[in-house]
Design an enzyme around this catalytic site. Sequence first.
Site, PDB file in Angstrom:
ATOM      1  N   TRP A  98       0.831  -1.220   0.000  1.00 54.51           N
ATOM      2  CA  TRP A  98       0.000   0.000   0.000  1.00 54.51           C
ATOM      3  C   TRP A  98       0.855   1.256   0.000  1.00 54.51           C
ATOM      4  O   TRP A  98       0.535   2.232  -0.683  1.00 54.51           O
ATOM      5  CB  TRP A  98      -0.985  -0.007   1.171  1.00 54.51           C
ATOM      6  CG  TRP A  98      -1.906  -1.185   1.123  1.00 54.51           C
ATOM      7  CD1 TRP A  98      -2.061  -2.134   2.092  1.00 54.51           C
ATOM      8  CD2 TRP A  98      -2.780  -1.575   0.048  1.00 54.51           C
ATOM      9  NE1 TRP A  98      -2.971  -3.084   1.686  1.00 54.51           N
ATOM     10  CE2 TRP A  98      -3.423  -2.767   0.439  1.00 54.51           C
ATOM     11  CE3 TRP A  98      -3.065  -1.034  -1.211  1.00 54.51           C
ATOM     12  CZ2 TRP A  98      -4.354  -3.424  -0.376  1.00 54.51           C
ATOM     13  CZ3 TRP A  98      -3.984  -1.689  -2.030  1.00 54.51           C
ATOM     14  CH2 TRP A  98      -4.608  -2.857  -1.612  1.00 54.51           C
ATOM     15  N   ASP A 166      -1.878   7.031   5.660  1.00 54.62           N
ATOM     16  CA  ASP A 166      -2.894   6.051   5.262  1.00 54.62           C
ATOM     17  C   ASP A 166      -3.137   5.168   6.484  1.00 54.62           C
ATOM     18  O   ASP A 166      -2.295   4.351   6.835  1.00 54.62           O
ATOM     19  CB  ASP A 166      -2.375   5.235   4.070  1.00 54.62           C
ATOM     20  CG  ASP A 166      -3.299   4.067   3.712  1.00 54.62           C
ATOM     21  OD1 ASP A 166      -4.352   3.895   4.364  1.00 54.62           O
ATOM     22  OD2 ASP A 166      -2.953   3.326   2.769  1.00 54.62           O
ATOM     23  N   LYS A 190     -12.251  -1.616   6.829  1.00 53.44           N
ATOM     24  CA  LYS A 190     -11.440  -2.405   7.753  1.00 53.44           C
ATOM     25  C   LYS A 190     -11.718  -2.163   9.226  1.00 53.44           C
ATOM     26  O   LYS A 190     -11.284  -2.945  10.031  1.00 53.44           O
ATOM     27  CB  LYS A 190      -9.966  -2.240   7.436  1.00 53.44           C
ATOM     28  CG  LYS A 190      -9.630  -3.018   6.174  1.00 53.44           C
ATOM     29  CD  LYS A 190      -8.426  -2.517   5.467  1.00 53.44           C
ATOM     30  CE  LYS A 190      -8.337  -3.168   4.099  1.00 53.44           C
ATOM     31  NZ  LYS A 190      -7.601  -2.335   3.159  1.00 53.44           N
TER      32      LYS A 190
HETATM   33  C1  LIG Z   1      -6.953  -2.047   2.073  1.00 52.80           C
HETATM   34  C2  LIG Z   1      -5.939  -0.984   2.090  1.00 52.80           C
HETATM   35  C3  LIG Z   1      -5.800  -0.068   1.030  1.00 52.80           C
HETATM   36  C4  LIG Z   1      -6.631  -0.148  -0.221  1.00 52.80           C
HETATM   37  O1  LIG Z   1      -7.896   0.282   0.057  1.00 52.80           O
HETATM   38  P1  LIG Z   1      -9.020   0.409  -1.085  1.00 52.80           P
HETATM   39  O2  LIG Z   1     -10.150   0.963  -0.278  1.00 52.80           O
HETATM   40  O3  LIG Z   1      -9.248  -0.961  -1.620  1.00 52.80           O
HETATM   41  O4  LIG Z   1      -8.545   1.352  -2.110  1.00 52.80           O
HETATM   42  C5  LIG Z   1      -4.861   0.919   1.152  1.00 52.80           C
HETATM   43  N1  LIG Z   1      -4.086   1.033   2.246  1.00 52.80           N
HETATM   44  C6  LIG Z   1      -4.176   0.165   3.277  1.00 52.80           C
HETATM   45  C7  LIG Z   1      -3.305   0.339   4.465  1.00 52.80           C
HETATM   46  C8  LIG Z   1      -5.117  -0.862   3.227  1.00 52.80           C
HETATM   47  O5  LIG Z   1      -5.207  -1.720   4.256  1.00 52.80           O
END
Ligand SMILES: *Cc1c(COP(=O)(O)O)cnc(C)c1O
Length: 355
Positions: A98, A166, A190
């Site tokens: 990511w 993020d 999540k």
């Molecule tokens: C799942 C995840 C993403 C991607 O997220 P999307 O909503 O599918 O774009 C990005 N960064 C992290 C840390 C993630 O766990």
Amino acid sequence: MKHNFGAGPCILPQNVFKQAAEAVLDFNGLSILEVSHRHKDFVAVMDETLSLVKKALNVPENYSVIFLQGGATLGFTISALNMLRTHNKAAYINTGTWASGAIKEAKKVGIEVDVIASSEDKNFNYIPKNYSVPNEVDFLHFTSNNTIYGTQYHHFPKTSVPLVCDMSSDIFSKEINVEDFDLIYAGAQKNLGPAGATLYIVKNDALGKSTAKFLPSYFDLKAHAEKESMMNTPPVFSIYVAMLNLRHLIQNGGVKEKEKENNQKADLLYNEIDSNPLFFGTVEKEDRSKMNVCFKLHNEQLSASFDEKWKSAGIVGIPGHRSVGGYRASLYNALPLSSVQVLVDVMHDFAQKNA
Ligand SMILES: *Cc1c(COP(=O)(O)O)cnc(C)c1O
């Protein structure tokens, strides 16, 4: 009932599922799926969701909370474009898939990226610690929890440049100090709600200062903050369910209480991994994630028989990501300690039978 250790979209509280299902059939006489986002009943949902986010995370007055679409993946671009200033250069820490995605997207919009630290040398099994952040960058970007590799920052980077994070896979799992950040973004699926909504928490001072040559309206966080996330049709259902989940979170002691439970769950599973002769953890101990626990069998030939065992115990979602292999048990907020105990018991029994 299954024990869902899936990495995302993930388990949410059962009563949230129930209330969400009820609202599909009856939300003040309509279905939540057909109600106009401009209807006062949905405006009230949006208002409550924004204020519950602020309450849950103690978001200071001088920050805006925004819900958009596009996932954290679009967040890579939106964060970079909104935080861009006169240096046209940003520092990134590469801790896996990511973080690499964020780097790639920043480059695509013409930003000079300085990858100041990386754990790629060991397949991202640790959090880099020895690096310095140059002053001549517009911001520092990092990924607080690396969902795929199972590493997590337990101390955030300290820097004088604006911090961008993020936080997709550990937001609402523990207390944080929002003031440390200029911008936080997170896909909902999540710990917050179903897929479809993406959360942004941004310092008001950081809005409207982008030096990006092109900033389409949808990418401009200032425009969204001013329109209270209603510039266009928001992901109505996803936000509604996030609201239900945030209510549930706050009624049950909030992030502080969740942090305690999450620590217990992680301790339980890591203790089993460390004491069980058949398994080992794939990550440096000090950087282990409390959300995504990655482990492997020493003897991979036992995997078919182990897979049979956890499947028959009602466990789902623990095969590791294809780039790591092995197993990954995600312990998001709604996963009860009792489910972790089921997994631990399966591992323990398996070791006894294969001693
Ligand atoms: C799942 C995840 C993403 C991607 O997220 P999307 O909503 O599918 O774009 C990005 N960064 C992290 C840390 C993630 O766990």
